[in-house]
Scaffold this active site. Sequence first.
Site, mmCIF file in Angstrom:
data_model
loop_
_atom_site.group_PDB
_atom_site.id
_atom_site.type_symbol
_atom_site.label_atom_id
_atom_site.label_comp_id
_atom_site.label_asym_id
_atom_site.label_seq_id
_atom_site.Cartn_x
_atom_site.Cartn_y
_atom_site.Cartn_z
ATOM 1 N N ASP A 108 -16.104 8.716 10.871
ATOM 2 C CA ASP A 108 -14.956 7.860 10.572
ATOM 3 C C ASP A 108 -13.700 8.655 10.917
ATOM 4 O O ASP A 108 -13.735 9.897 10.950
ATOM 5 C CB ASP A 108 -14.939 7.439 9.092
ATOM 6 C CG ASP A 108 -14.145 6.164 8.865
ATOM 7 O OD1 ASP A 108 -14.761 5.086 8.722
ATOM 8 O OD2 ASP A 108 -12.894 6.237 8.855
ATOM 9 N N ARG A 125 0.812 -1.219 0.000
ATOM 10 C CA ARG A 125 0.000 0.000 0.000
ATOM 11 C C ARG A 125 0.850 1.275 0.000
ATOM 12 O O ARG A 125 0.370 2.319 -0.432
ATOM 13 C CB ARG A 125 -0.928 0.006 1.215
ATOM 14 C CG ARG A 125 -2.085 -0.984 1.070
ATOM 15 C CD ARG A 125 -3.001 -0.888 2.267
ATOM 16 N NE ARG A 125 -4.172 -1.734 2.146
ATOM 17 C CZ ARG A 125 -5.091 -1.862 3.095
ATOM 18 N NH1 ARG A 125 -4.978 -1.188 4.220
ATOM 19 N NH2 ARG A 125 -6.131 -2.654 2.924
HETATM 20 C C1 SAM Z 1 -14.211 -2.170 7.460
HETATM 21 S S1 SAM Z 1 -14.769 -0.509 7.610
HETATM 22 C C2 SAM Z 1 -16.400 -0.790 8.284
HETATM 23 C C3 SAM Z 1 -17.461 0.055 7.581
HETATM 24 C C4 SAM Z 1 -18.912 -0.250 8.009
HETATM 25 N N1 SAM Z 1 -19.092 -0.021 9.416
HETATM 26 C C5 SAM Z 1 -19.301 -1.654 7.631
HETATM 27 O O1 SAM Z 1 -19.437 -2.513 8.504
HETATM 28 O O2 SAM Z 1 -19.457 -1.912 6.433
HETATM 29 C C6 SAM Z 1 -13.848 0.050 9.058
HETATM 30 C C7 SAM Z 1 -13.805 1.574 9.197
HETATM 31 O O3 SAM Z 1 -13.334 1.889 10.513
HETATM 32 C C8 SAM Z 1 -12.580 3.084 10.414
HETATM 33 N N2 SAM Z 1 -11.702 3.223 11.593
HETATM 34 C C9 SAM Z 1 -10.551 2.570 11.860
HETATM 35 N N3 SAM Z 1 -10.012 3.040 13.001
HETATM 36 C C10 SAM Z 1 -10.837 3.986 13.467
HETATM 37 C C11 SAM Z 1 -10.819 4.849 14.612
HETATM 38 N N4 SAM Z 1 -9.814 4.831 15.497
HETATM 39 N N5 SAM Z 1 -11.845 5.716 14.774
HETATM 40 C C12 SAM Z 1 -12.849 5.761 13.878
HETATM 41 N N6 SAM Z 1 -12.928 4.991 12.769
HETATM 42 C C13 SAM Z 1 -11.927 4.112 12.577
HETATM 43 C C14 SAM Z 1 -11.809 2.913 9.112
HETATM 44 O O4 SAM Z 1 -11.356 4.139 8.597
HETATM 45 C C15 SAM Z 1 -12.863 2.226 8.218
HETATM 46 O O5 SAM Z 1 -13.537 3.151 7.399
#
Ligand code: SAM
Length: 285
Positions: A154, A45
């Site tokens: 997010d 990445r």
């Molecule tokens: C796999 S996606 C899940 C999206 C959605 N909730 C779903 O289940 O389809 C995980 C998301 O968590 C966010 N994320 C990771 N660490 C985080 C943090 N410390 N605070 C807020 N969001 C975070 C990432 O940027 C990403 O967009």
Amino acid sequence: MSDRHRTLASDLTFTEADFRQIARHASQQYGLNIKIEKKGLIYARLARRIRTLGLPDFKAYCDLATGPRAASEAEELLSALTTNVSSFYRERHHFDALKATVLPALREKMLSGAGIRIWSAGCSAGQEPYSIAATIKGCWPDLKSNAVTILGSDVDGRILEKAQAGTYRATEVASLKPDEKDLLFEPGTRGSDVVYVRPELKEMVRFERINLVDEWRHAAPFDIIFCRNVVIYFERSTQHKLWQRFRDSLAPQGHLFIGHSERLTGPAEAQFRSTGITSFEKLAP
Ligand SMILES: C[S@@+](CC[C@H](N)C(=O)[O-])C[C@H]1O[C@@H](n2cnc3c(N)ncnc32)[C@H](O)[C@@H]1O
């Protein structure tokens, strides 16, 4: 040379120490638990970015992106560390539960004008909050504006720009049922390469950048919190704390939806009752 990541002669040097620096940064800043098995993925990445910046190796990049004056490069690094995979109506049983039991129980509140508040925490590019908004519109077509507000948050500012735009490639939504597409997207755009989320749904959702491991400035309580497929990437102690903070941010009998491979753990576990597959209701204290 054994700890070096080298597969091609032109590869950039990425040592275990560089990896540990990135993993420490991810843990301290975002609560993320990046395992050594992800070293190759992180290499893939970031390599192009490092070459674009004209840097000699990962060591130079780590110093730039994790240092005190990292600014926009910290954003690039964050995007490389997080997984943004999502889709509309992902884990469909949660939207079925919304329709069948959760929203009917909130109907009186909605009619009273008290305002229903929902939080989609870790919402990625907006598919989750827009699916919630469309489900609500499907149940309550005459819903007054402001009767329901959905906060989509997010940590990744770039992914939130996509969420805010509400524009998706037609291929991303190809598997949705026709009635779901009707609820979600502007009619004129169906059949073209891109689809646009209906303005009345966009009005229901407000996006905000929130790092879940930082202090939360928005006002609780929420009637419903979705935090799915986010906490799974965090360290265990951070997971315990987050479940408790979500519990404290819910209204009495509020609902929490979590991801399919996640489990409520720590002190919060005893303060919820299960209502279905990875869905919970807050118990009275
Ligand atoms: C796999 S996606 C899940 C999206 C959605 N909730 C779903 O289940 O389809 C995980 C998301 O968590 C966010 N994320 C990771 N660490 C985080 C943090 N410390 N605070 C807020 N969001 C975070 C990432 O940027 C990403 O967009």
